[in-house]
Each structure stands twice: as C-alpha cells, then as structure tokens.
Design an enzyme around this catalytic site. Sequence first.
Site, PDB file in Angstrom:
ATOM      1  N   ARG A 124       0.896  -1.416  -0.226  1.00 19.74           N
ATOM      2  CA  ARG A 124       0.028   0.111  -0.081  1.00 19.74           C
ATOM      3  C   ARG A 124       0.937   1.412  -0.214  1.00 19.74           C
ATOM      4  NH1 ARG A 124      -2.881  -3.263   3.649  1.00 19.74           N
ATOM      5  NH2 ARG A 124      -4.673  -4.297   2.734  1.00 19.74           N
ATOM      6  N   LYS A 146       2.408  12.377 -10.290  1.00 18.09           N
ATOM      7  CA  LYS A 146       1.757  11.456 -10.796  1.00 18.09           C
ATOM      8  C   LYS A 146       2.469  10.163 -11.298  1.00 18.09           C
ATOM      9  CE  LYS A 146      -1.527  14.324 -13.320  1.00 18.09           C
ATOM     10  NZ  LYS A 146      -2.057  14.791 -14.669  1.00 18.09           N
ATOM     11  N   GLU A 188       9.284  21.256 -23.188  1.00 21.19           N
ATOM     12  CA  GLU A 188       8.586  21.080 -21.956  1.00 21.19           C
ATOM     13  C   GLU A 188       9.096  22.439 -21.159  1.00 21.19           C
ATOM     14  OE1 GLU A 188       5.720  19.508 -21.358  1.00 21.19           O
ATOM     15  OE2 GLU A 188       6.103  17.540 -22.406  1.00 21.19           O
ATOM     16  N   LYS A 230       6.719  23.612 -11.745  1.00 23.44           N
ATOM     17  CA  LYS A 230       5.849  22.434 -11.796  1.00 23.44           C
ATOM     18  C   LYS A 230       5.692  22.269 -10.314  1.00 23.44           C
ATOM     19  CE  LYS A 230       4.717  18.304 -12.997  1.00 23.44           C
ATOM     20  NZ  LYS A 230       4.681  16.905 -13.976  1.00 23.44           N
ATOM     21  N   GLU A 240      -5.127  18.025  -9.868  1.00 22.78           N
ATOM     22  CA  GLU A 240      -5.753  18.634 -11.450  1.00 22.78           C
ATOM     23  C   GLU A 240      -7.173  18.892 -11.169  1.00 22.78           C
ATOM     24  OE1 GLU A 240      -3.752  16.991 -14.580  1.00 22.78           O
ATOM     25  OE2 GLU A 240      -5.145  17.733 -16.125  1.00 22.78           O
ATOM     26  N   ARG A 244      -3.536  22.898 -12.250  1.00 21.32           N
ATOM     27  CA  ARG A 244      -2.743  21.925 -12.751  1.00 21.32           C
ATOM     28  C   ARG A 244      -2.713  21.831 -14.341  1.00 21.32           C
ATOM     29  NH1 ARG A 244       0.279  16.717  -9.904  1.00 21.32           N
ATOM     30  NH2 ARG A 244       1.251  16.029 -11.694  1.00 21.32           N
ATOM     31  N   ASN A 248      -0.949  21.447 -19.476  1.00 21.87           N
ATOM     32  CA  ASN A 248      -1.120  20.870 -20.761  1.00 21.87           C
ATOM     33  C   ASN A 248      -1.267  21.684 -21.618  1.00 21.87           C
ATOM     34  OD1 ASN A 248      -1.492  18.200 -19.391  1.00 21.87           O
ATOM     35  ND2 ASN A 248      -3.699  18.776 -18.887  1.00 21.87           N
ATOM     36  N   HIS A 251      -0.974  20.592 -25.296  1.00 19.72           N
ATOM     37  CA  HIS A 251      -1.218  18.986 -25.159  1.00 19.72           C
ATOM     38  C   HIS A 251      -2.284  18.730 -25.924  1.00 19.72           C
ATOM     39  CE1 HIS A 251       2.287  19.359 -22.759  1.00 19.72           C
ATOM     40  NE2 HIS A 251       2.572  17.994 -22.501  1.00 19.72           N
ATOM     41  N   HIS A 255      -1.550  15.456 -28.147  1.00 16.66           N
ATOM     42  CA  HIS A 255      -1.912  14.145 -28.036  1.00 16.66           C
ATOM     43  C   HIS A 255      -2.700  13.559 -29.139  1.00 16.66           C
ATOM     44  CE1 HIS A 255      -1.909  14.702 -23.376  1.00 16.66           C
ATOM     45  NE2 HIS A 255      -0.849  14.177 -23.716  1.00 16.66           N
ATOM     46  N   HIS A 269       7.229  13.252 -27.826  1.00 14.99           N
ATOM     47  CA  HIS A 269       6.043  13.818 -27.336  1.00 14.99           C
ATOM     48  C   HIS A 269       6.499  15.266 -27.316  1.00 14.99           C
ATOM     49  CE1 HIS A 269       3.200  15.051 -24.277  1.00 14.99           C
ATOM     50  NE2 HIS A 269       4.242  15.588 -23.378  1.00 14.99           N
TER      51      HIS A 269
HETATM   52  P1  NAD Z   1      11.943   7.443 -21.773  1.00 14.83           P
HETATM   53  O1  NAD Z   1      11.898   7.156 -20.451  1.00 14.83           O
HETATM   54  O2  NAD Z   1      11.561   6.376 -22.665  1.00 14.83           O
HETATM   55  O3  NAD Z   1      13.511   7.983 -22.023  1.00 14.83           O
HETATM   56  C1  NAD Z   1      13.806   8.138 -23.353  1.00 14.83           C
HETATM   57  C2  NAD Z   1      15.045   7.328 -24.123  1.00 14.83           C
HETATM   58  O4  NAD Z   1      16.293   7.739 -23.550  1.00 14.83           O
HETATM   59  C3  NAD Z   1      14.961   6.050 -23.728  1.00 14.83           C
HETATM   60  O5  NAD Z   1      15.566   5.174 -24.654  1.00 14.83           O
HETATM   61  C4  NAD Z   1      15.923   5.843 -22.486  1.00 14.83           C
HETATM   62  O6  NAD Z   1      16.366   4.363 -22.392  1.00 14.83           O
HETATM   63  C5  NAD Z   1      16.842   6.793 -23.122  1.00 14.83           C
HETATM   64  N1  NAD Z   1      17.744   7.385 -21.907  1.00 14.83           N
HETATM   65  C6  NAD Z   1      17.485   7.672 -20.905  1.00 14.83           C
HETATM   66  N2  NAD Z   1      18.290   8.389 -20.066  1.00 14.83           N
HETATM   67  C7  NAD Z   1      19.247   8.399 -20.681  1.00 14.83           C
HETATM   68  C8  NAD Z   1      20.527   8.929 -20.717  1.00 14.83           C
HETATM   69  N3  NAD Z   1      20.880   9.591 -19.512  1.00 14.83           N
HETATM   70  N4  NAD Z   1      21.486   8.689 -21.513  1.00 14.83           N
HETATM   71  C9  NAD Z   1      21.212   7.891 -22.586  1.00 14.83           C
HETATM   72  N5  NAD Z   1      19.871   7.358 -22.826  1.00 14.83           N
HETATM   73  C10 NAD Z   1      19.105   7.717 -21.977  1.00 14.83           C
HETATM   74  O7  NAD Z   1      11.062   8.784 -22.151  1.00 14.83           O
HETATM   75  P2  NAD Z   1      10.986  10.208 -21.388  1.00 14.83           P
HETATM   76  O8  NAD Z   1      10.802  11.034 -22.376  1.00 14.83           O
HETATM   77  O9  NAD Z   1      12.080  10.394 -20.515  1.00 14.83           O
HETATM   78  O10 NAD Z   1       9.454  10.048 -20.525  1.00 14.83           O
HETATM   79  C11 NAD Z   1       8.218   9.755 -21.062  1.00 14.83           C
HETATM   80  C12 NAD Z   1       7.385   9.372 -20.207  1.00 14.83           C
HETATM   81  O11 NAD Z   1       7.205  10.280 -19.317  1.00 14.83           O
HETATM   82  C13 NAD Z   1       6.141   8.848 -20.836  1.00 14.83           C
HETATM   83  O12 NAD Z   1       5.573   7.720 -20.677  1.00 14.83           O
HETATM   84  C14 NAD Z   1       5.201   9.860 -20.285  1.00 14.83           C
HETATM   85  O13 NAD Z   1       3.664   9.195 -20.114  1.00 14.83           O
HETATM   86  C15 NAD Z   1       5.694  10.182 -19.037  1.00 14.83           C
HETATM   87  N6  NAD Z   1       5.416  11.263 -18.436  1.00 14.83           N
HETATM   88  C16 NAD Z   1       4.885  11.341 -17.025  1.00 14.83           C
HETATM   89  C17 NAD Z   1       4.851  12.503 -16.547  1.00 14.83           C
HETATM   90  C18 NAD Z   1       4.308  12.646 -15.082  1.00 14.83           C
HETATM   91  O14 NAD Z   1       3.905  13.495 -14.617  1.00 14.83           O
HETATM   92  N7  NAD Z   1       4.275  11.425 -14.385  1.00 14.83           N
HETATM   93  C19 NAD Z   1       4.761  13.721 -17.139  1.00 14.83           C
HETATM   94  C20 NAD Z   1       5.296  13.756 -18.460  1.00 14.83           C
HETATM   95  C21 NAD Z   1       5.752  12.664 -19.240  1.00 14.83           C
HETATM   96 ZN    ZN Z   2       4.172  16.803 -21.789  1.00 11.12          ZN
END
Ligand code: NAD
Ligand code: ZN
Length: 365
Positions: A124, A146, A188, A230, A240, A244, A248, A251, A255, A269
């Site tokens: 939990r 999130k 972003e 943020k 949200e 919050r 977006n 976005h 999307h 993205h």
């Molecule tokens: P990701 O985690 O897929 O990373 C992108 C790529 O870079 C991957 O291939 C990873 O292996 C590689 N990588 C990461 N760090 C590296 C480094 N230092 N050196 C070399 N390669 C590296 O993508 P992302 O863009 O970091 O995250 C996208 C995700 O985040 C999505 O799933 C999205 O839904 C989520 N997200 C969540 C929130 C939230 O509030 N929780 C907000 C925005 C996005």
């Molecule tokens: Zn975004």
Amino acid sequence: SAPMRTVEVGGVAPYRIHIGAGLLADGTLLAQTLRGRHVLVVSDSHVAPLYAQAVEDALHAAHPELRIGRHVLRAGEAEKTLANFGAVIDALAALGATRDACVFALGGGVVGDLAGFAAACWMRGIDCVQLPTTLLAMVDSSVGGKTAVDIPQGKNLVGAFHPPRAVVADTATLRTLPPRELRAGLAEVIKYGAIVDAPFLAWLEAHAEALLEGDTAALAEAIARSCLHKAAITERDPHEHGERALLNFGHTFAHAIEAEQGYGRGLNHGEAVAVGMLLAARLSATLGLASWADAEALRTLLLRFGLPVALPAGLAPEALLARMHLDKKAQAGGLRFILWNGPGLAHVVSGVDEAAVRSVLGEAS
Ligand code: NAD
Ligand code: ZN
C-alpha cells in the site's frame, strides 16, 4: 562536493529536488531519506549499463548494511505495462522488501512512472526516490507525484498519485542523452515560460546555444526554474482540479498528433508539444485573445531550439479534430484548450469554437 541547487516542494508530502552534475556519486545525498535496509534500483536497458553500478556503489559506500536489488526493463514506452509493473512487484518480493523499503527509479519518464506506481502499490505504498536521467523526466515526470502504466485502451490509464520522497537530478547524465531527446525536454521547459513565466522565455532565447550544447550550468538553471514552476503548480493543485491543467498547454493538439501518427512512430512527445504550443498560440490569436506577433515570437523560439513548428505531412485536420473529441469523451462540454493572452498568461478555455480550431489546423498543414 559538486555545486547543487535545491528546490523544495511543499504540501502534504513535502520533498526536495536536488539538481547538479555528479550527484549520483553522492551516496549520502541518495540515501538521505532512507528508512530501512531494502533498496530496489529500477532502470532500463539503456540507462542501467551507464549509471546503475555507480548508484549502487554510492549507496553501498554510504550504508554498507543495505540490501540492494536491481531490476532492468527493456527501454521504451512499449514497456510501461501492467506486466512490467508485475515484474517490479516480483522483484520487491524476491528482495524481501518490507514496509520501509525504497524504490530508486533510475531513468527517464517511463522508468519513473512505472517504478513510482510499483512503489505506490507495494504494501500500500513505500518510498520512491526519483533519479531522472532525461531532461523531460528532470523537468516534468519526476516532479508532481503522478505515476502510471499504459494499457491497450490508452496511455497512463492505470496509476496513482504517489509523490517521491526525494528527486536527485544529476545533470551529468544528460551528456549521454540523444540530442533529439534533449530537444524534446527543452520543449517542456519552454512550456513553463509560455504558461507562467515570460521572462524565462527571454532567458531561454539568450541561452539557447549553451542549452543545446549540453552546458550543465545552463541546464541546471533551466531545470531548477522549471521544477520551481511545476512544484508550485502541483502543490496548489495536486489532483488537477484547476490550475494544474495549465501544464497541458499545447497538449490537446500534441496528443491528437501523437495518436494519429501512432505513438513513437512520428514526432516524439516533446516535438508534438512544440507544434501544439504554436497551434494553441495561433488559436488564441484567432479567437482574439492574444496577438499574432506573440505566436510568431513563439515560433521563432521553437525554431531556435531545433523543434518542429508545422504539422507533419499527411495529417488531416478532420482526423485530428476527431481525435480531440475522442480525447475529451470522458469530460462534459465541448473542446477544451489551454490558451494564452500572451507569454506567461495561460488559462483554461472550454467550449472552443470548432471552426476556429479547424482553421488553425488547416493553415498549419
Ligand atoms: P524514456 O523514459 O523512454 O526515455 C527516453 C529514451 O532515452 C529511452 O530510450 C531511455 O532508455 C533513454 N535514456 C534515458 N536517459 C538516458 C541517458 N541519460 N543517456 C542515454 N539514454 C538515456 O522517455 P522520457 O521522455 O524520459 O519519458 C516519457 C514518459 O514520461 C512517458 O511515458 C510519459 O507518459 C511520462 N510522463 C509522465 C509525467 C508525469 O507527470 N508522471 C509527465 C510527463 C511525461
Ligand atoms: Zn508533456
């Protein structure tokens, strides 16, 4: 030790965000919120070979009594699944993790969201420390609490609010990040300026070259300022209900673009958000809420950062509009957008005239 900036996040579950080059080698910093003996490092197949050993060595040096496990996912959004959530849970069980165990999420947003959700559910809810290694994760996904996984019906449909115990963003890790991922994160960063901080846009323009070259001092400044925004927004509206939603900006368009192209097969993205922010600025001008000059200035800034400013070829406005309606099916009312009165002045607008949206899409394709 390395220079470090710290951003405090308040609210019911306060935590600190530490930003600086070389922080992953600082075991005392990594372990500062640890309460028990069990630690599970969750990472992916790109990041683990680069940084997992250093993190584990640093933790072990600071606390030799720790029992440290490692779980590595294949890299990529396609791995943010319930099956891999189950695999992290299995790894926690195999480690003998107790209520005071801690998950360290070492990677981009995919690892952060998945590992954070597993931490939210194991017994939990146990501690999670976010160790973001992409710029997007440092400025966005690691902050705000999130967590989620994807299911075939859609992205992030299963998840929980579970704020991290701490965030440690080592800017040195950005040196190995592919340039396209760095630019996606910068989209972003630009978003924070666009929604609430016009002076930040001028700062970004002045430091574009340093940021694109991976200058760690400039990146640390950009990350800290983004995290401040943020943190402030999510602290005031953690679930949200209002403000919050400003996060977006761009976005709704993004999307639709990502869904229409097939996730991961066209713009990423951040790139889709770049196009989406420009379309939101133009929609604002079309509706008489802001000037066309503001939209044009945003376009110039996005171009400066090597980000796309036009809809990818072959995306029909009607198809994108249909996606936006689908996206909003769960909500009452018509199309809802985050629009602006100009840089730093974003707000939510519901019931936006479909003809205006159609015209903005038509002119961008
Ligand atoms: P990701 O985690 O897929 O990373 C992108 C790529 O870079 C991957 O291939 C990873 O292996 C590689 N990588 C990461 N760090 C590296 C480094 N230092 N050196 C070399 N390669 C590296 O993508 P992302 O863009 O970091 O995250 C996208 C995700 O985040 C999505 O799933 C999205 O839904 C989520 N997200 C969540 C929130 C939230 O509030 N929780 C907000 C925005 C996005
Ligand atoms: Zn975004």
